[in-house]
Design a protein around this motif. Structure first.
Motif, PDB file in Angstrom:
ATOM      1  N   MET B   1       0.836  -1.194   0.000  1.00 29.89           N
ATOM      2  CA  MET B   1       0.000   0.000   0.000  1.00 29.89           C
ATOM      3  C   MET B   1       0.876   1.251   0.000  1.00 29.89           C
ATOM      4  O   MET B   1       1.884   1.302   0.691  1.00 29.89           O
ATOM      5  CB  MET B   1      -0.908   0.001   1.237  1.00 29.89           C
ATOM      6  N   ARG B   2       0.484   2.230  -0.816  1.00 31.79           N
ATOM      7  CA  ARG B   2       1.252   3.467  -0.872  1.00 31.79           C
ATOM      8  C   ARG B   2       1.016   4.297   0.396  1.00 31.79           C
ATOM      9  O   ARG B   2      -0.071   4.241   0.980  1.00 31.79           O
ATOM     10  CB  ARG B   2       0.804   4.321  -2.053  1.00 31.79           C
ATOM     11  N   PRO B   3       2.024   5.100   0.754  1.00 29.69           N
ATOM     12  CA  PRO B   3       1.787   6.041   1.857  1.00 29.69           C
ATOM     13  C   PRO B   3       0.773   7.099   1.420  1.00 29.69           C
ATOM     14  O   PRO B   3       0.660   7.403   0.241  1.00 29.69           O
ATOM     15  CB  PRO B   3       3.166   6.663   2.079  1.00 29.69           C
ATOM     16  N   PRO B   4       0.008   7.654   2.378  1.00 28.41           N
ATOM     17  CA  PRO B   4      -0.887   8.776   2.039  1.00 28.41           C
ATOM     18  C   PRO B   4      -0.044   9.914   1.459  1.00 28.41           C
ATOM     19  O   PRO B   4       1.046  10.200   1.982  1.00 28.41           O
ATOM     20  CB  PRO B   4      -1.500   9.184   3.385  1.00 28.41           C
ATOM     21  N   PHE B   5      -0.542  10.516   0.416  1.00 35.42           N
ATOM     22  CA  PHE B   5       0.260  11.503  -0.309  1.00 35.42           C
ATOM     23  C   PHE B   5      -0.575  12.748  -0.557  1.00 35.42           C
ATOM     24  O   PHE B   5      -1.638  12.679  -1.172  1.00 35.42           O
ATOM     25  CB  PHE B   5       0.719  10.900  -1.640  1.00 35.42           C
ATOM     26  N   ASP B   6      -0.101  13.854  -0.070  1.00 33.88           N
ATOM     27  CA  ASP B   6      -0.797  15.128  -0.257  1.00 33.88           C
ATOM     28  C   ASP B   6       0.062  16.033  -1.137  1.00 33.88           C
ATOM     29  O   ASP B   6       1.042  16.618  -0.670  1.00 33.88           O
ATOM     30  CB  ASP B   6      -1.029  15.786   1.110  1.00 33.88           C
ATOM     31  N   PRO B   7      -0.303  16.165  -2.398  1.00 35.03           N
ATOM     32  CA  PRO B   7       0.535  16.955  -3.311  1.00 35.03           C
ATOM     33  C   PRO B   7       0.118  18.421  -3.423  1.00 35.03           C
ATOM     34  O   PRO B   7       0.543  19.095  -4.365  1.00 35.03           O
ATOM     35  CB  PRO B   7       0.315  16.239  -4.646  1.00 35.03           C
ATOM     36  N   THR B   8      -0.666  18.906  -2.498  1.00 33.73           N
ATOM     37  CA  THR B   8      -1.203  20.272  -2.605  1.00 33.73           C
ATOM     38  C   THR B   8      -0.125  21.312  -2.934  1.00 33.73           C
ATOM     39  O   THR B   8      -0.257  22.079  -3.886  1.00 33.73           O
ATOM     40  CB  THR B   8      -1.892  20.678  -1.273  1.00 33.73           C
ATOM     41  N   LEU B   9       0.919  21.294  -2.139  1.00 28.48           N
ATOM     42  CA  LEU B   9       2.049  22.209  -2.410  1.00 28.48           C
ATOM     43  C   LEU B   9       3.320  21.359  -2.354  1.00 28.48           C
ATOM     44  O   LEU B   9       3.812  20.989  -1.286  1.00 28.48           O
ATOM     45  CB  LEU B   9       2.102  23.343  -1.377  1.00 28.48           C
ATOM     46  N   TYR B  10       3.811  21.054  -3.550  1.00 33.50           N
ATOM     47  CA  TYR B  10       4.834  20.027  -3.742  1.00 33.50           C
ATOM     48  C   TYR B  10       6.130  20.736  -4.124  1.00 33.50           C
ATOM     49  O   TYR B  10       6.252  21.283  -5.216  1.00 33.50           O
ATOM     50  CB  TYR B  10       4.335  19.112  -4.860  1.00 33.50           C
ATOM     51  N   LEU B  11       7.075  20.717  -3.200  1.00 33.38           N
ATOM     52  CA  LEU B  11       8.359  21.387  -3.431  1.00 33.38           C
ATOM     53  C   LEU B  11       9.330  20.444  -4.138  1.00 33.38           C
ATOM     54  O   LEU B  11       9.587  19.329  -3.661  1.00 33.38           O
ATOM     55  CB  LEU B  11       8.956  21.813  -2.078  1.00 33.38           C
ATOM     56  N   VAL B  12       9.872  20.904  -5.256  1.00 34.94           N
ATOM     57  CA  VAL B  12      10.924  20.168  -5.963  1.00 34.94           C
ATOM     58  C   VAL B  12      12.225  20.928  -5.725  1.00 34.94           C
ATOM     59  O   VAL B  12      12.331  22.107  -6.068  1.00 34.94           O
ATOM     60  CB  VAL B  12      10.618  20.076  -7.468  1.00 34.94           C
ATOM     61  N   THR B  13      13.194  20.256  -5.135  1.00 36.33           N
ATOM     62  CA  THR B  13      14.397  20.975  -4.706  1.00 36.33           C
ATOM     63  C   THR B  13      15.358  21.245  -5.865  1.00 36.33           C
ATOM     64  O   THR B  13      15.445  20.461  -6.815  1.00 36.33           O
ATOM     65  CB  THR B  13      15.154  20.205  -3.609  1.00 36.33           C
ATOM     66  N   ASP B  14      16.060  22.333  -5.749  1.00 42.52           N
ATOM     67  CA  ASP B  14      17.128  22.692  -6.683  1.00 42.52           C
ATOM     68  C   ASP B  14      18.302  23.164  -5.831  1.00 42.52           C
ATOM     69  O   ASP B  14      18.231  24.201  -5.174  1.00 42.52           O
ATOM     70  CB  ASP B  14      16.648  23.795  -7.628  1.00 42.52           C
ATOM     71  N   ASP B  92      13.863   8.698 -18.419  1.00 41.12           N
ATOM     72  CA  ASP B  92      14.439   7.847 -17.384  1.00 41.12           C
ATOM     73  C   ASP B  92      14.012   6.403 -17.641  1.00 41.12           C
ATOM     74  O   ASP B  92      13.388   6.091 -18.648  1.00 41.12           O
ATOM     75  CB  ASP B  92      13.962   8.316 -16.003  1.00 41.12           C
ATOM     76  N   LEU B  93      14.328   5.532 -16.725  1.00 40.66           N
ATOM     77  CA  LEU B  93      13.852   4.156 -16.810  1.00 40.66           C
ATOM     78  C   LEU B  93      12.333   4.174 -16.975  1.00 40.66           C
ATOM     79  O   LEU B  93      11.647   5.018 -16.414  1.00 40.66           O
ATOM     80  CB  LEU B  93      14.214   3.399 -15.528  1.00 40.66           C
ATOM     81  N   SER B  94      11.798   3.232 -17.719  1.00 44.63           N
ATOM     82  CA  SER B  94      10.357   3.204 -17.929  1.00 44.63           C
ATOM     83  C   SER B  94       9.647   2.965 -16.603  1.00 44.63           C
ATOM     84  O   SER B  94      10.179   2.317 -15.700  1.00 44.63           O
ATOM     85  CB  SER B  94       9.993   2.106 -18.923  1.00 44.63           C
ATOM     86  N   VAL B  95       8.430   3.486 -16.485  1.00 42.46           N
ATOM     87  CA  VAL B  95       7.737   3.368 -15.204  1.00 42.46           C
ATOM     88  C   VAL B  95       7.383   1.914 -14.886  1.00 42.46           C
ATOM     89  O   VAL B  95       7.286   1.544 -13.714  1.00 42.46           O
ATOM     90  CB  VAL B  95       6.485   4.268 -15.155  1.00 42.46           C
ATOM     91  N   VAL B  96       7.232   1.105 -15.892  1.00 40.67           N
ATOM     92  CA  VAL B  96       6.980  -0.318 -15.627  1.00 40.67           C
ATOM     93  C   VAL B  96       8.212  -0.951 -14.970  1.00 40.67           C
ATOM     94  O   VAL B  96       8.098  -1.721 -14.002  1.00 40.67           O
ATOM     95  CB  VAL B  96       6.599  -1.056 -16.928  1.00 40.67           C
ATOM     96  N   GLU B  97       9.367  -0.595 -15.470  1.00 41.72           N
ATOM     97  CA  GLU B  97      10.611  -1.105 -14.872  1.00 41.72           C
ATOM     98  C   GLU B  97      10.779  -0.557 -13.450  1.00 41.72           C
ATOM     99  O   GLU B  97      11.162  -1.278 -12.530  1.00 41.72           O
ATOM    100  CB  GLU B  97      11.828  -0.661 -15.706  1.00 41.72           C
ATOM    101  N   VAL B  98      10.509   0.729 -13.313  1.00 42.45           N
ATOM    102  CA  VAL B  98      10.686   1.334 -11.991  1.00 42.45           C
ATOM    103  C   VAL B  98       9.732   0.700 -10.984  1.00 42.45           C
ATOM    104  O   VAL B  98      10.119   0.379  -9.853  1.00 42.45           O
ATOM    105  CB  VAL B  98      10.481   2.859 -12.050  1.00 42.45           C
ATOM    106  N   ARG B  99       8.490   0.484 -11.392  1.00 42.23           N
ATOM    107  CA  ARG B  99       7.531  -0.149 -10.470  1.00 42.23           C
ATOM    108  C   ARG B  99       8.021  -1.532 -10.068  1.00 42.23           C
ATOM    109  O   ARG B  99       7.902  -1.933  -8.894  1.00 42.23           O
ATOM    110  CB  ARG B  99       6.138  -0.214 -11.118  1.00 42.23           C
ATOM    111  N   ALA B 100       8.608  -2.253 -11.007  1.00 42.65           N
ATOM    112  CA  ALA B 100       9.127  -3.587 -10.680  1.00 42.65           C
ATOM    113  C   ALA B 100      10.216  -3.498  -9.611  1.00 42.65           C
ATOM    114  O   ALA B 100      10.318  -4.362  -8.737  1.00 42.65           O
ATOM    115  CB  ALA B 100       9.672  -4.254 -11.945  1.00 42.65           C
ATOM    116  N   LEU B 101      11.004  -2.448  -9.682  1.00 41.79           N
ATOM    117  CA  LEU B 101      12.095  -2.302  -8.717  1.00 41.79           C
ATOM    118  C   LEU B 101      11.618  -1.820  -7.354  1.00 41.79           C
ATOM    119  O   LEU B 101      12.118  -2.269  -6.331  1.00 41.79           O
ATOM    120  CB  LEU B 101      13.128  -1.290  -9.228  1.00 41.79           C
ATOM    121  N   VAL B 102      10.672  -0.887  -7.338  1.00 39.03           N
ATOM    122  CA  VAL B 102      10.321  -0.269  -6.056  1.00 39.03           C
ATOM    123  C   VAL B 102       9.217  -1.025  -5.323  1.00 39.03           C
ATOM    124  O   VAL B 102       8.959  -0.754  -4.156  1.00 39.03           O
ATOM    125  CB  VAL B 102       9.913   1.223  -6.210  1.00 39.03           C
ATOM    126  N   GLY B 103       8.557  -1.943  -6.015  1.00 33.91           N
ATOM    127  CA  GLY B 103       7.508  -2.705  -5.351  1.00 33.91           C
ATOM    128  C   GLY B 103       6.226  -1.906  -5.219  1.00 33.91           C
ATOM    129  O   GLY B 103       6.126  -0.773  -5.695  1.00 33.91           O
TER     130      GLY B 103
END
Lengths: 224, 224
Positions: B1-14, B92-103
């Motif tokens: 199960m994914r963690p609860p995720f609130d993307p209302t204000l989503y900071l992407v760092t630089d 980047d790596l395809s999302v299908v591949e990434v999902r396989a890796l991250v579970g």
């Protein structure tokens, strides 16, 4: 358990130097000539392209089952491709972290360019590392940012220490066919080559010549 | 199960834009002002440095347990840091591949810059993706290689299609406080900001202002 690994003649790929030929074609030809292991290295490729490249190389060696395919640096790609191992540098993820990710059944190599780096590698928990790549033997245009050349005497000392600590040791950096025998005579388990095979007009012939040179100084096969 | 995720204000760092302040300090301050999720992005960092950065950001948000930390691109780093998720681009790596890796227990986001890319994302097996980042709303100096601007109308259409397909949608690219309300009004689940927080003299104050602007157009919290 790690796969059996024979680093006698260890090809490290360079996509640009192989060009315009596909890397996998050069690998296939070189393996036909006696290459015993392949490391897929392309620092400029995206992970997506590196994964495709790794799979192409794996397909190219599928009829040479003793030939391990190792991925340089990209642990995620190694996992997705189910590669035999990973090789990392001093600036990549730490080998302890990489071992945690790849589990106990993959080979793990580390580039080492000084006695201090080797001592740090030897101080790691047993089973973390399988192999050290001692570099550079001589300076080389394919890795201009490499440290000072270790020379044959340096390789001899580091290889002895690595093997005493239970690690395989290969030498890399500027090794041509004309110099392969003297490198092998230092006591390393194998030599890594980039230019000598990737730029060869006939990689099969070039690999065969390298193997003959290696055979002049030591038993041809070292399997761990 | 994914963690609860609130993307209302989503900071992407630089990292550069945050400097000379450590990224983690900016994140801590921005979260105090109302940032709900953080994506650690540094295309120039080595994997070793990115892992250290990710862990520093995780430590900075440890007292804000609803705030997920997602790693841009580097699946290996996300696994080692036990991050809440990964965000990848089209190259980047395809999302299908990434999902396989991250579970199944990690969030997975994908950048989408056209209807065709969104359609491809919606055609993936259910459970592969959690979120699409629609970009760019407007052109932005932090990503000069981004595609043509989608504009508010484009964001509205793509967000509706994404949500109809069961994916959360966030908008990114050139969003300042002055424009946040109109972006939120398109129906996205949240907005991503880089410059608006990373270059702010007072990231807490800047985040608070952004949240106030978002509150003008829509409920402040969207939890999936």
């Amino acid at each position: 358990m790690r796969p059996p690994f024979d680093p006698t003649l260890y090809l490290v790929t360079d996509t640009e130097l192989c060009g315009p030929r596909p890397v996998a074609d050069v690998v296939r030809a070189a393996v036909a000539g006696g290459v015993t292991a392949v490391q897929v290295r392309d620092k400029n490729a995206s992970r997506r392209d590196l994964l495709a490249l790794t799979r192409a190389v794996q397909a190219a060696v599928v009829d040479a089952p003793g030939v391990c395919v190792v991925v340089n640096d990209a642990v995620d790609v190694a996992l997705l491709a189910d590669a035999d191992g990973v090789h990392v540098g001093q600036d990549d993820l730490s080998v302890v972290e990489v071992r945690a990710l790849v589990g106990p059944d993959r080979l793990l190599g580390l580039s080492v360019s000084s006695r201090a780096e080797l001592d740090a590698a030897l101080a790691l928990p047993t089973g973390t590392l399988d192999l050290v790549g001692l570099s550079p033997v001589w300076s080389t245009p394919t890795k201009p940012d490499a440290g000072p050349a270790l020379g044959l005497a340096g390789i001899r000392d580091l290889a002895a220490a690595a093997r005493a600590g239970g690690l395989a040791a290969v030498a890399i950096g500027g090794i041509s066919a004309g110099r392969a025998a003297e490198v092998a005579a230092t006591g390393v388990d194998g030599i890594c080559v980039v230019s000598a095979l990737c730029t060869a007009a006939d990689p099969t012939d070039a690999a065969r010549t390298l193997r003959q040179e290696l055979g002049r100084s030591r038993p041809a096969e070292v399997t761990r």
